[in-house]
Design an enzyme around this catalytic site. Structure first.
Site, PDB file in Angstrom:
ATOM      1  N   ASP A   1      -4.006   2.462  -7.059  1.00  0.00           N
ATOM      2  CA  ASP A   1      -3.752   1.190  -6.381  1.00  0.00           C
ATOM      3  C   ASP A   1      -5.083   0.790  -5.749  1.00  0.00           C
ATOM      4  O   ASP A   1      -5.456   1.312  -4.699  1.00  0.00           O
ATOM      5  CB  ASP A   1      -2.664   1.359  -5.318  1.00  0.00           C
ATOM      6  CG  ASP A   1      -2.395   0.065  -4.568  1.00  0.00           C
ATOM      7  OD1 ASP A   1      -2.462  -1.009  -5.182  1.00  0.00           O
ATOM      8  OD2 ASP A   1      -2.128   0.134  -3.350  1.00  0.00           O
TER       9      ASP A   1
ATOM     10  N   GLU B   1      -3.274  -0.943 -11.275  1.00  0.00           N
ATOM     11  CA  GLU B   1      -2.649  -2.242 -11.054  1.00  0.00           C
ATOM     12  C   GLU B   1      -3.593  -3.361 -11.471  1.00  0.00           C
ATOM     13  O   GLU B   1      -4.794  -3.293 -11.216  1.00  0.00           O
ATOM     14  CB  GLU B   1      -2.280  -2.379  -9.573  1.00  0.00           C
ATOM     15  CG  GLU B   1      -1.423  -3.584  -9.265  1.00  0.00           C
ATOM     16  CD  GLU B   1      -0.976  -3.588  -7.823  1.00  0.00           C
ATOM     17  OE1 GLU B   1       0.105  -3.047  -7.546  1.00  0.00           O
ATOM     18  OE2 GLU B   1      -1.717  -4.125  -6.976  1.00  0.00           O
TER      19      GLU B   1
ATOM     20  N   ASP C   1      -0.180   3.201   0.383  1.00  0.00           N
ATOM     21  CA  ASP C   1      -1.126   3.078  -0.738  1.00  0.00           C
ATOM     22  C   ASP C   1      -0.903   4.159  -1.790  1.00  0.00           C
ATOM     23  O   ASP C   1      -0.989   3.897  -2.990  1.00  0.00           O
ATOM     24  CB  ASP C   1      -2.566   3.123  -0.216  1.00  0.00           C
ATOM     25  CG  ASP C   1      -2.874   1.940   0.684  1.00  0.00           C
ATOM     26  OD1 ASP C   1      -2.808   0.806   0.195  1.00  0.00           O
ATOM     27  OD2 ASP C   1      -3.162   2.165   1.872  1.00  0.00           O
TER      28      ASP C   1
END
Length: 190
Positions: A8, A67, A139
């Site tokens: 991420d 992502e 996160d």
């Protein structure tokens, strides 16, 4: 068996999550965050690269999922996020890992069932899916969700491939039986 590293990306905090997939079974291997201090951007990117490289060395993943960049209202923030993301991807590519990208909405849809899920819902479902005793930080949970999404993508692809193979096999068997029946080798009993 696959070991999947999910990332991420962020210019200040980059979450990571590592899982092992064996068939349909997912096993948690580790997670955390690469945190950068209030430094200039090039130094933060250097720390992200070093951190991702260290994680790759430690866990030896064979797949890398990250992502995709989303549209941000602030152009400066979007550029910094893109640079952090690019840095993590370079670390993966330099370690010969295939890179897979997933939209945030798809990750939330896969893990929670709702594309507009919030971080708390993602944390809760990641905890359940991986059977963790404690919720991972936000996160890290997002990174684990990205890895889980990739694992589901692999499983779905295998299912489709097996379905195609089954269909092809059935078609070949049907053609063979029709040929043999038309030549009088088989008689259908009804």
């Amino acid at each position: 068996m696959s070991i999947i590293l999910g990332i991420d990306p962020g210019s200040r905090v980059t979450g990571y999550g590592v899982i092992r997939q064996t068939g349909k079974h997912l096993e948690y291997l580790g997670s955390g965050a690469i945190r950068t201090q209030v430094e200039d951007l090039p130094t933060r990117l250097k720390r992200i690269y070093a951190g991702v490289t260290e994680i790759i060395t430690q866990f030896q993943p064979n797949m890398f999922a990250i992502e995709q960049v989303f549209m941000a209202k602030n152009a400066d923030s979007a550029l910094k996020l893109g640079q952090a993301r690019g840095t993590a991807i370079v670390a993966a590519v330099n370690n010969d890992l295939p890179v897979f990208e997933y939209a945030a909405r798809l990750v939330k849809q896969t893990v929670v069932g709702i594309g507009s899920a919030d971080k708390v819902q993602v944390q809760e479902m990641v905890t359940r899916i991986l059977k963790l005793s404690d919720k991972p930080q936000a996160d890290a949970a997002d990174a684990l969700a990205i890895a889980i999404t990739h694992a589901h993508s692999i499983q779905h692809s295998l299912h489709i491939a097996n379905s195609v193979k089954m269909t092809e096999t059935q078609e070949k068997m049907t053609a063979l039986l029709k040929t043999r029946y038309s030549r009088g080798r088989f008689r259908l009993k009804i």
